[in-house]
Write an enzyme that holds these catalytic residues in place. Structure first.
Site, PDB file in Angstrom:
ATOM      1  N   ARG A   1      39.722 -20.605 -42.173  1.00 17.85           N
ATOM      2  CA  ARG A   1      39.939 -21.050 -43.563  1.00 17.85           C
ATOM      3  C   ARG A   1      40.861 -20.088 -44.299  1.00 17.85           C
ATOM      4  NH1 ARG A   1      33.559 -22.221 -44.219  1.00 17.85           N
ATOM      5  NH2 ARG A   1      33.490 -24.366 -43.409  1.00 17.85           N
TER       6      ARG A   1
ATOM      7  N   GLU B   1      22.067 -31.700 -36.429  1.00 19.44           N
ATOM      8  CA  GLU B   1      23.426 -32.243 -36.575  1.00 19.44           C
ATOM      9  C   GLU B   1      23.969 -32.759 -35.234  1.00 19.44           C
ATOM     10  OE1 GLU B   1      25.620 -29.064 -38.438  1.00 19.44           O
ATOM     11  OE2 GLU B   1      24.480 -29.243 -40.308  1.00 19.44           O
TER      12      GLU B   1
ATOM     13  N   PHE C   1      28.810 -32.124 -56.778  1.00 21.33           N
ATOM     14  CA  PHE C   1      30.026 -32.296 -55.988  1.00 21.33           C
ATOM     15  C   PHE C   1      29.871 -33.301 -54.858  1.00 21.33           C
ATOM     16  CE2 PHE C   1      27.976 -28.589 -53.889  1.00 21.33           C
ATOM     17  CZ  PHE C   1      27.977 -29.009 -52.557  1.00 21.33           C
TER      18      PHE C   1
ATOM     19  N   ARG D   1      30.755 -19.513 -37.283  1.00 22.54           N
ATOM     20  CA  ARG D   1      30.745 -19.395 -38.748  1.00 22.54           C
ATOM     21  C   ARG D   1      31.632 -18.237 -39.197  1.00 22.54           C
ATOM     22  NH1 ARG D   1      28.173 -23.115 -42.228  1.00 22.54           N
ATOM     23  NH2 ARG D   1      27.511 -21.376 -43.526  1.00 22.54           N
TER      24      ARG D   1
ATOM     25  N   LYS E   1      37.432 -31.612 -39.995  1.00 27.04           N
ATOM     26  CA  LYS E   1      37.291 -32.575 -41.092  1.00 27.04           C
ATOM     27  C   LYS E   1      38.578 -33.385 -41.308  1.00 27.04           C
ATOM     28  CE  LYS E   1      33.946 -29.682 -43.574  1.00 27.04           C
ATOM     29  NZ  LYS E   1      33.632 -29.121 -44.908  1.00 27.04           N
TER      30      LYS E   1
ATOM     31  N   TYR F   1      24.809 -34.399 -44.899  1.00 19.77           N
ATOM     32  CA  TYR F   1      24.793 -33.500 -46.051  1.00 19.77           C
ATOM     33  C   TYR F   1      23.572 -33.755 -46.932  1.00 19.77           C
ATOM     34  CZ  TYR F   1      29.557 -31.951 -44.921  1.00 19.77           C
ATOM     35  OH  TYR F   1      30.662 -31.384 -44.316  1.00 19.77           O
TER      36      TYR F   1
ATOM     37  N   THR G   1      33.227 -20.339 -47.362  1.00 17.15           N
ATOM     38  CA  THR G   1      33.361 -21.781 -47.625  1.00 17.15           C
ATOM     39  C   THR G   1      34.666 -22.103 -48.349  1.00 17.15           C
ATOM     40  OG1 THR G   1      30.969 -22.057 -47.726  1.00 17.15           O
ATOM     41  CG2 THR G   1      32.289 -23.757 -48.797  1.00 17.15           C
TER      42      THR G   1
ATOM     43  N   HIS H   1      33.688 -27.846 -40.406  1.00 16.38           N
ATOM     44  CA  HIS H   1      32.265 -27.624 -40.650  1.00 16.38           C
ATOM     45  C   HIS H   1      31.636 -27.064 -39.384  1.00 16.38           C
ATOM     46  CE1 HIS H   1      28.025 -28.304 -41.606  1.00 16.38           C
ATOM     47  NE2 HIS H   1      27.932 -28.748 -40.366  1.00 16.38           N
TER      48      HIS H   1
ATOM     49  N   ASN I   1      38.079 -27.562 -46.627  1.00 17.72           N
ATOM     50  CA  ASN I   1      38.030 -26.278 -45.906  1.00 17.72           C
ATOM     51  C   ASN I   1      38.112 -26.485 -44.389  1.00 17.72           C
ATOM     52  OD1 ASN I   1      35.501 -27.302 -45.486  1.00 17.72           O
ATOM     53  ND2 ASN I   1      34.401 -25.636 -46.501  1.00 17.72           N
TER      54      ASN I   1
HETATM   55  P1  CMP Z   1      30.626 -27.519 -45.246  1.00 16.49           P
HETATM   56  O1  CMP Z   1      30.506 -26.219 -44.524  1.00 16.49           O
HETATM   57  O2  CMP Z   1      30.927 -28.727 -44.449  1.00 16.49           O
HETATM   58  O3  CMP Z   1      29.274 -27.765 -46.064  1.00 16.49           O
HETATM   59  C1  CMP Z   1      29.234 -28.538 -47.242  1.00 16.49           C
HETATM   60  C2  CMP Z   1      30.609 -28.900 -47.732  1.00 16.49           C
HETATM   61  O4  CMP Z   1      30.658 -29.283 -49.096  1.00 16.49           O
HETATM   62  C3  CMP Z   1      31.493 -27.663 -47.667  1.00 16.49           C
HETATM   63  O5  CMP Z   1      31.792 -27.356 -46.330  1.00 16.49           O
HETATM   64  C4  CMP Z   1      32.653 -28.078 -48.552  1.00 16.49           C
HETATM   65  O6  CMP Z   1      33.524 -28.991 -47.890  1.00 16.49           O
HETATM   66  C5  CMP Z   1      31.882 -28.826 -49.622  1.00 16.49           C
HETATM   67  N1  CMP Z   1      31.530 -27.970 -50.785  1.00 16.49           N
HETATM   68  C6  CMP Z   1      30.704 -26.937 -50.814  1.00 16.49           C
HETATM   69  N2  CMP Z   1      30.571 -26.452 -52.063  1.00 16.49           N
HETATM   70  C7  CMP Z   1      31.347 -27.238 -52.835  1.00 16.49           C
HETATM   71  C8  CMP Z   1      31.630 -27.281 -54.215  1.00 16.49           C
HETATM   72  N3  CMP Z   1      31.076 -26.401 -55.067  1.00 16.49           N
HETATM   73  N4  CMP Z   1      32.476 -28.217 -54.659  1.00 16.49           N
HETATM   74  C9  CMP Z   1      33.023 -29.123 -53.801  1.00 16.49           C
HETATM   75  N5  CMP Z   1      32.785 -29.136 -52.473  1.00 16.49           N
HETATM   76  C10 CMP Z   1      31.950 -28.214 -51.989  1.00 16.49           C
END
Ligand code: CMP
Length: 152
Positions: A102, A126, A57, A85, A9, A49, A91, A115, A112
């Site tokens: 992470r 995807e 968010f 994963r 990212k 997404y 996350t 992805h 984070n």
């Molecule tokens: P990712 O695994 O790419 O999937 C969705 C993304 O949204 C996640 O990683 C984070 O970057 C973001 N994300 C998930 N939950 C939240 C949250 N509660 N607040 C802000 N960002 C979030």
């Protein structure tokens, strides 16, 4: 063999962690079969997404993911969706176990770093969003006989 879509990212690119994170996958003998640096557009973000678009968010997530380029990759390997994963960890970087990507490099829920697809359906969808079939380069690493037994 499974495939997974992995995105390094914008925070990963801006923090100069691309090489470090790719090394983790290489050290694990995960095969990278496609890779490119791209700028995610708001349209692509909404497609990627889709399940989060209505969440509170999402506006912040879109601003973040479109804020700098990402490195998109297709990786291939046995059970690679689960394996990647688990390498990423939880996350939220604050909750991710030490030793995970992470856990070692992120202290954020949004930023984070990486992805990865969370299942076979997401992976197929995807990969299709980010790559054309002719951008994927399947090959057999010459080290394969030293990476796993023939019956694995
Ligand atoms: P990712 O695994 O790419 O999937 C969705 C993304 O949204 C996640 O990683 C984070 O970057 C973001 N994300 C998930 N939950 C939240 C949250 N509660 N607040 C802000 N960002 C979030």
């Amino acid at each position: 063999m499974e495939r997974s879509l992995v995105l390094l990212k914008p925070d990963c690119v801006q923090r100069r962690l691309v090489g470090t994170i790719i090394s983790r996958f290489e050290e694990k003998a995960i095969n990278i079969i496609a890779m490119k640096l791209i700028q995610v557009t708001p349209e692509l973000s909404k497609q990627h997404y889709a399940e989060h678009v209505e969440k509170p968010f999402y506006p912040g997530l879109e601003e973040f993911i479109t804020g700098a380029p990402v490195v998109a990759m297709v990786v291939e390997g046995l059970e690679v969706i689960r394996v990647v994963r688990e390498m990423l960890g939880a996350t939220n970087g604050l909750n991710a176990a030490a030793g995970t990507i992470r856990g070692d490099f992120s202290s954020s829920r949004q930023m984070n770093l990486v992805h990865a697809s969370d299942g076979p359906e997401a992976s197929a969808r995807e990969i299709d969003l980010y790559f054309n079939e002719d951008e994927i380069c399947e090959y057999t690493p010459t080290l394969t006989p030293w990476l796993k037994a023939g019956d694995e």
